[in-house]
Scaffold this active site. Structure first.
Site, mmCIF file in Angstrom:
data_model
loop_
_atom_site.group_PDB
_atom_site.id
_atom_site.type_symbol
_atom_site.label_atom_id
_atom_site.label_comp_id
_atom_site.label_asym_id
_atom_site.label_seq_id
_atom_site.Cartn_x
_atom_site.Cartn_y
_atom_site.Cartn_z
ATOM 1 N N GLU A 242 0.553 33.273 19.828
ATOM 2 C CA GLU A 242 -0.890 33.262 20.036
ATOM 3 C C GLU A 242 -1.299 34.198 21.164
ATOM 4 O O GLU A 242 -2.484 34.435 21.377
ATOM 5 C CB GLU A 242 -1.409 31.836 20.314
ATOM 6 C CG GLU A 242 -0.396 30.947 20.851
ATOM 7 C CD GLU A 242 -0.696 29.472 20.969
ATOM 8 O OE1 GLU A 242 -1.705 28.976 20.464
ATOM 9 O OE2 GLU A 242 0.136 28.813 21.598
ATOM 10 N N HIS B 116 -15.457 18.279 17.211
ATOM 11 C CA HIS B 116 -15.126 16.989 16.597
ATOM 12 C C HIS B 116 -15.935 16.770 15.318
ATOM 13 O O HIS B 116 -15.415 16.308 14.305
ATOM 14 C CB HIS B 116 -15.429 15.853 17.583
ATOM 15 C CG HIS B 116 -14.279 15.546 18.495
ATOM 16 N ND1 HIS B 116 -14.453 15.005 19.739
ATOM 17 C CD2 HIS B 116 -12.951 15.703 18.331
ATOM 18 C CE1 HIS B 116 -13.271 14.828 20.298
ATOM 19 N NE2 HIS B 116 -12.357 15.247 19.472
ATOM 20 N N CYS C 133 -0.784 28.668 11.258
ATOM 21 C CA CYS C 133 -1.359 27.326 11.306
ATOM 22 C C CYS C 133 -2.762 27.329 11.893
ATOM 23 O O CYS C 133 -3.301 26.292 12.249
ATOM 24 C CB CYS C 133 -0.463 26.371 12.089
ATOM 25 S SG CYS C 133 -0.188 26.840 13.803
ATOM 26 N N ASP D 72 -6.294 31.395 18.551
ATOM 27 C CA ASP D 72 -6.037 31.877 19.908
ATOM 28 C C ASP D 72 -5.576 33.333 19.905
ATOM 29 O O ASP D 72 -5.904 34.088 20.823
ATOM 30 C CB ASP D 72 -4.989 30.997 20.599
ATOM 31 C CG ASP D 72 -5.627 29.861 21.396
ATOM 32 O OD1 ASP D 72 -6.754 30.033 21.878
ATOM 33 O OD2 ASP D 72 -4.999 28.791 21.521
#
Length: 573
Positions: free
Chosen positions: A425, A199, A496, A449
């Protein structure tokens, strides 16, 4: 567990500390250390039987005060800070954490000891789960430290009031602290722990503040020490030479100049590469849409679901999706269906007994256990499409087989969605990309991932950073294979993940055949410049140079050497 503040012993001039950078800026300024957590009394007395209820009430009041304070900060905040503060407040309200603490007090432990033990138990569970949940440990410990401060009657820990532009340094800066920083006085953020997708790092990136995480020795920097923080290089230099600041100033001038270019993404000879923004909320969509991006390549819809006791209704979801679509108008918006479970658990859906959650029921696999959640989301997306008259591109995460791609496409098209894709992924999806693309309209590569699963390496384990490096040739091979499958099918293949925000990697991806790159909006100008500085043929040469390398450092070095003249110097790479 000790909460004693670290004693600062500043490394000597010229010492360089290394970490993982978020952003590309460089700054020079004085260090301000984050105030440490309150010390836990080593000899805290236990709770007498006749005092249990009173002590429990005192701790409950401390939890209430922390939660109320965080909610008040959220009400006064804007942008990404609102969601972060709200999520941390919900953690302070968590019934399970409060119940465990109360049980410890009832068992005779002192209030701080009981809280500490309860938090340690949850932190261990979160760390074992890995991914998003592991990074919530920082939030959890922030709540503990705030509650402890209230119980002991001392000031809450955190960032002191900044009186001048400073480099904020801490063991692991709490997201709630990051969200409320006075950005006019924050030059950079440096932490010893954390990860590039935490975060704190995400907020710093969205605010355009250079950030370094996993910087060993950072808390040994004394307040007032002048350091040079280079997010692009991932370094912190003590008492830098004057020319370092000059170089950073030149880089900033170049960045400002690059930001003035609002042209669509394309190579020098006009080959189009869409430059898109990653978003997580409707508010993110509105902020990103005001910038020079060509849409969104990743709307992380799980933000709508996390921290909730029940799933959001069809109507709630439809309103959010419609708002995001309207923000971008006729620009492309790729909406990823719920990527939850495992490291992003849902109270109403996640399996409680998964021994290896990263390989368990997550992403599209939720259709096996909570199919209504998946169906309702697709219904809401169809509603948003009909309400706005705008066409969303909808994709599913964690697709492993062509059969799963077929089933998802059928379910999405049944709701009137015409642009249907899936995430690549899992290595199996890359290896069978031709068959998968026969079922859908596009695919998007989640490089984070894909690297994690290809290299069998937790992307949050700092000691394995060399294995999880996105320049690993095995990962690039899978990206190239997927892009080639897209070219054969005449269908879009985007990226992405973290790779898309690296200007050097962006040239490689363009050369490999990737058709769109989605990233934090702040990264777009540098990526636009890097792609625009090469013809398609030159980009292909850069891509092939990287593919021919034997290891990750070699792949990056080969790509760097193959760049068009002057590009590396202009971007500081």
């Amino acid at each position: 567990m000790s909460h004693d503040a670290t004693t600062a012993t500043t490394p000597g001039p010229g010492t360089v500390l290394h970490g993982v950078g978020v952003g590309r800026a460089g700054v020079v300024g004085p260090v301000v250390q984050v105030a440490g957590a309150p010390a836990v009394p080593a000899d805290e007395p236990g709770t007498a039987p006749d005092q249990v209820e009173a002590v429990q009430e005192r701790v409950a009041a401390a939890f209430d005060a922390v939660a109320a304070g965080l909610r008040a900060q959220a009400d006064a905040a804007s942008g990404p800070a609102v969601d972060v503060l709200g999520a941390t407040a919900q953690m302070a309200d968590d019934k399970a954490l409060r119940k465990q603490t109360a049980a410890g007090i009832a068992g005779g432990s002192g209030p701080v000891s009981a809280l500490d033990k309860a938090v340690d138990g949850f932190a261990t569970m979160f760390e074992q789960a890995g991914g998003y949940l592991a990074e919530r440990v920082t939030d959890l410990r922030s709540v503990r430290d705030r509650v402890v401060a209230h119980v002991l009657g001392v000031p809450e820990p955190g960032v002191p009031t900044l009186t001048q532009p400073s480099v904020v340094v801490g063991k692991d800066l709490a997201p709630a602290d990051t969200a409320t920083l006075d950005v006019s006085h924050v030059l950079a953020i440096v932490t010893e722990l954390g990860g590039p997708t935490s975060h704190t790092a995400i907020i710093a990136g969205q605010l355009g503040i250079p950030c370094l995480v996993r910087v060993a020795g950072a808390t040994g920097l004394a307040d007032g020490t002048v350091v040079a923080v280079d997010a692009a290089a991932g370094t912190v230099e003590v008492d830098p030479a004057p020319e370092v600041a000059d170089a950073f100033a030149q880089r900033a001038e170049v960045a400002a100049h690059l930001a003035e270019d609002h042209a669509p993404g394309a190579t020098a000879d006009g080959h189009r590469v869409l430059l898109l923004a990653n978003i997580g909320t409707a508010e993110d969509a509105e902020r990103a849409a005001a910038q020079a991006v060509e849409g969104s390549g990743l709307f992380r819809t799980e933000v709508l679901f996390l921290e909730r006791e029940t799933a959001p209704t069809r109507e709630e979801q439809a309103a959010t999706y419609a708002r995001a679509l309207r923000a971008f108008g006729d620009r492309k918006v790729v909406i990823r269906t719920l990527d939850a479970g495992a490291d992003k658990p849902l109270k109403f859906a996640t399996q409680p007994d998964e021994e290896n959650p990263a390989l368990g029921v997550r992403g599209y696999r939720l259709v096996r256990t909570v199919p209504d959640v998946v169906t309702t989301q697709l219904e809401a997306l169809g509603d948003a499409r009909r309400e706005t008259g705008l066409e969303p591109w909808v994709m599913a995460p964690m697709i492993a087989t062509p059969g799963e791609a077929h089933d998802f496409a059928a379910a999405a098209r049944a709701q009137g969605i015409t642009k249907v894709g899936v995430m690549v992924e899992i290595p199996a999806a890359a290896l069978r990309a031709d068959a998968i693309l026969a079922e859908v309209d596009f695919v998007s590569i989640g490089s984070n991932d894909l690297a994690q699963y290809t290299m069998a390496t937790d992307r949050l384990r700092g000691e394995l950073a060399d294995l999880i490096d996105l320049w690993q040739p095995a990962v690039l091979d899978l990206v190239a294979a997927t892009a080639a499958a897209g070219q054969r099918a005449g269908k879009d293949v985007g990226v992405c993940g973290e790779s898309a925000s690296d200007p050097l990697m962006a040239v490689v991806l363009t050369g490999l055949g990737i058709t769109s790159l989605s990233m934090a909006p702040v990264a777009v100008p540098a990526v636009r410049y890097a792609v625009k500085a090469h013809t398609l043929e030159q980009a292909r040469a850069v891509g092939q140079a990287a593919l021919a390398a034997d290891d990750a450092p070699g792949a990056r070095a080969a790509a760097l050497a193959a760049l068009a003249p002057g590009v590396a110097d202009a971007l500081g790479i």
